[in-house]
Design a protein around this motif. Sequence first.
Motif, mmCIF file in Angstrom:
data_model
loop_
_atom_site.group_PDB
_atom_site.id
_atom_site.type_symbol
_atom_site.label_atom_id
_atom_site.label_comp_id
_atom_site.label_asym_id
_atom_site.label_seq_id
_atom_site.Cartn_x
_atom_site.Cartn_y
_atom_site.Cartn_z
ATOM 1 N N GLY A 57 42.473 80.909 -23.423
ATOM 2 C CA GLY A 57 43.718 79.900 -23.337
ATOM 3 C C GLY A 57 44.675 79.449 -24.274
ATOM 4 O O GLY A 57 45.143 78.814 -23.461
ATOM 5 N N ALA A 86 47.556 75.259 -18.552
ATOM 6 C CA ALA A 86 46.494 76.811 -17.020
ATOM 7 C C ALA A 86 47.675 76.011 -16.452
ATOM 8 O O ALA A 86 47.951 77.155 -15.414
ATOM 9 C CB ALA A 86 45.147 76.733 -17.323
ATOM 10 N N TYR A 139 47.409 84.808 -22.570
ATOM 11 C CA TYR A 139 48.578 84.440 -21.386
ATOM 12 C C TYR A 139 50.031 86.291 -20.773
ATOM 13 O O TYR A 139 50.167 86.316 -20.072
ATOM 14 C CB TYR A 139 49.109 83.515 -21.412
ATOM 15 C CG TYR A 139 48.348 82.694 -20.512
ATOM 16 C CD1 TYR A 139 48.306 82.185 -19.106
ATOM 17 C CD2 TYR A 139 47.567 81.277 -21.326
ATOM 18 C CE1 TYR A 139 47.530 80.813 -19.132
ATOM 19 C CE2 TYR A 139 47.336 80.472 -20.858
ATOM 20 C CZ TYR A 139 46.721 80.520 -19.558
ATOM 21 O OH TYR A 139 45.637 79.273 -19.637
ATOM 22 N N VAL A 160 40.181 75.076 -13.433
ATOM 23 C CA VAL A 160 39.445 76.021 -14.348
ATOM 24 C C VAL A 160 38.247 76.163 -15.246
ATOM 25 O O VAL A 160 37.767 75.056 -14.168
ATOM 26 C CB VAL A 160 40.515 75.183 -16.448
ATOM 27 C CG1 VAL A 160 40.145 75.840 -16.769
ATOM 28 C CG2 VAL A 160 42.287 75.227 -15.856
ATOM 29 N N VAL A 192 41.777 80.166 -13.255
ATOM 30 C CA VAL A 192 41.774 81.435 -14.479
ATOM 31 C C VAL A 192 40.291 80.554 -15.484
ATOM 32 O O VAL A 192 39.549 79.543 -14.984
ATOM 33 C CB VAL A 192 42.690 81.038 -15.763
ATOM 34 C CG1 VAL A 192 44.275 81.208 -14.788
ATOM 35 C CG2 VAL A 192 42.812 78.876 -15.715
ATOM 36 N N ALA A 239 48.066 77.931 -12.320
ATOM 37 C CA ALA A 239 46.357 77.743 -12.274
ATOM 38 C C ALA A 239 46.630 76.533 -10.980
ATOM 39 O O ALA A 239 46.854 75.603 -11.249
ATOM 40 C CB ALA A 239 46.161 77.226 -13.737
ATOM 41 N N VAL A 242 49.325 84.177 -13.522
ATOM 42 C CA VAL A 242 47.766 83.164 -13.313
ATOM 43 C C VAL A 242 48.529 81.931 -11.812
ATOM 44 O O VAL A 242 47.768 81.496 -11.442
ATOM 45 C CB VAL A 242 46.977 82.110 -13.915
ATOM 46 C CG1 VAL A 242 47.044 83.373 -15.807
ATOM 47 C CG2 VAL A 242 48.629 80.889 -15.162
ATOM 48 N N VAL A 294 41.578 84.837 -19.670
ATOM 49 C CA VAL A 294 42.477 84.174 -20.109
ATOM 50 C C VAL A 294 41.738 84.404 -21.119
ATOM 51 O O VAL A 294 42.704 83.177 -22.580
ATOM 52 C CB VAL A 294 44.444 83.349 -19.500
ATOM 53 C CG1 VAL A 294 44.360 83.365 -18.904
ATOM 54 C CG2 VAL A 294 42.683 81.814 -19.426
ATOM 55 N N LYS A 307 44.290 72.263 -23.004
ATOM 56 C CA LYS A 307 44.305 74.493 -21.972
ATOM 57 C C LYS A 307 44.783 74.354 -21.204
ATOM 58 O O LYS A 307 45.025 74.920 -20.373
ATOM 59 C CB LYS A 307 42.830 74.864 -22.808
ATOM 60 C CG LYS A 307 42.376 75.497 -24.472
ATOM 61 C CD LYS A 307 41.635 75.474 -24.625
ATOM 62 C CE LYS A 307 41.269 76.839 -25.684
ATOM 63 N NZ LYS A 307 40.075 77.307 -25.042
#
Length: 549
Positions: free
Chosen positions: A123, A173, A134, A181, A144, A178, A139, A120, A169
């Motif tokens: 992010g 996510a 995004y 990460v 991610v 997500a 996701v 991504v 960030k």
Amino acid sequence: MYMKLMSYALVLLLTSYVKAQNPVTYIEEQVSFLADDRLEGRATGSKGEEIAANYIAGQFAAAGLQPAGENKGFFQVFDFAAGKQASNSNYVEVPGVTIVKGNPIYFSGSGKVTAPLVSVGYGITAMELNYDDYEGIDVQGKIVCMQLSTPEGTHPHTKFLDYADERSKVARAMEAGAVAVLFYNTDENYTTDQLLDYSNNASQESIPVLLLDRNNIEQLLKYPEVNVCSDLQVVRKNGKNVAAMINNKAACTIVIGAHYDHLGYGESGGSLYRGEPAIHNGADDNASGIALILQLAKDLASSNNKGYNYVFIAFSGEELGLYGSKSAAEKLLDKDACYNYMLNFDMVGRLDSTRQLIVNGFGTSGAWSKLESLAKAQQFQLKTFESGIGPSDHTSFYLKQIPVLHFFTGSHSDYHKPTDDADKVNAEGIADIELLVRSLIADLDDEPQIDYIKTKEDTNEDAPRFTVTMGVIPDYAYEGRGMRIDGVSDGKPAAAAGIQAGDVVINLGGYDVADMMGYMKALSKFKAGDATTVTFIRNEATMEKPIQF
């Protein structure tokens, strides 16, 4: 039997020696012992702290004081988070193909997930800039990977500066679904040291967050699915307060305290020294304060001041955020007992030729006006501040509605550095301050309980500050998500908004507040006159209120 008699004889000998010593000589000896390299900086939870605690307890006993800690002893133990520790189980795996080692970010959660890996970019979602990494990427339920920094780097003038924060960030996510990460760095000007600083006690996220080499990311993206494992555990230690009492069988008690912990080798943060790890002896900060209260304990034990009881507490955990005094105020104080006032001594070892003595908390009782004439008679130049709130242990007692005073001879170039050594401490000055305080105690001894006044927050022009303030006292010992409030200052934005002690701020003006760092970053976005909203948790209910700076 012989050994018991010898031990008793040694105690009697030490007691006689301690009581007979010249105050200046005694103070010099206390500072020299506590600030010796052998104690390795007296970091909370360390061997040096243990040695110091036992020594202070011995001095209290020799002065004839009774134990006032837990279980009829001199000590009161408190638990604290001492950073985090990463195990060897931090990696990304393609089963049967490769295992890539990673480093957990300081706020990473622990766990293992298996999912597809998608990229991504940086992010970042910044709709007002018409930018969204995004856009068009699903996701949900995926791992991610994203770059640190921003498309324009992290220089102060980039329009993406507000979006560079790694925690923000990760929050974005997680909002998109997500389950882990993976960060990597392509910006040669971007340093990652702060992301791997495990002395940081910030709360952890619920998903794994690892930092990998950029070349590994390119390799892993070739596979449809990967395993991510993160193991970052909080390290817990015990700190130790030392408490002793002069029981005059009075109806009310005076609390007298000073912290004895310091920075160790500078490993737990707070050091202003830049170089290889070195012992921070903390002679002024705060062997000086301990030396003063030990001398004061001796003098009060043999004095005619019997109008009040006296509880002496040597706090640990002050450098970590008032951990020890907060624990003492909550667990050692009897909720139904009477406490007349609290005196705190922090950095009282550098009295100079001007004889300026800084006194905080002067507005917490009308009785403190007596100090002015006493100080003038002893040729002190008082510089007083009204507020009972400050970066030292008196704050924990002021928040219990107890009048306080904090004595301080001022900062200096050795503050929080290895050069704060015993040879720079003015023992005669400490003895003079002790005499001044003893005079104040004597003046108040036959008077009834003094009044408590809730003060407004002082603005100290010498202290670093943001453009705006909410007017709250953070709970530095809080380990959950958000910023818990210990106290609220009258006449400040938080009070006007209806914020209360115990509330946990989780968002300020749309900026996520996961911890103290998040709170400070959010606060830095506003200027005087700005209006926004604050979201907080009170008694498990989430609330939002308007606030104006």
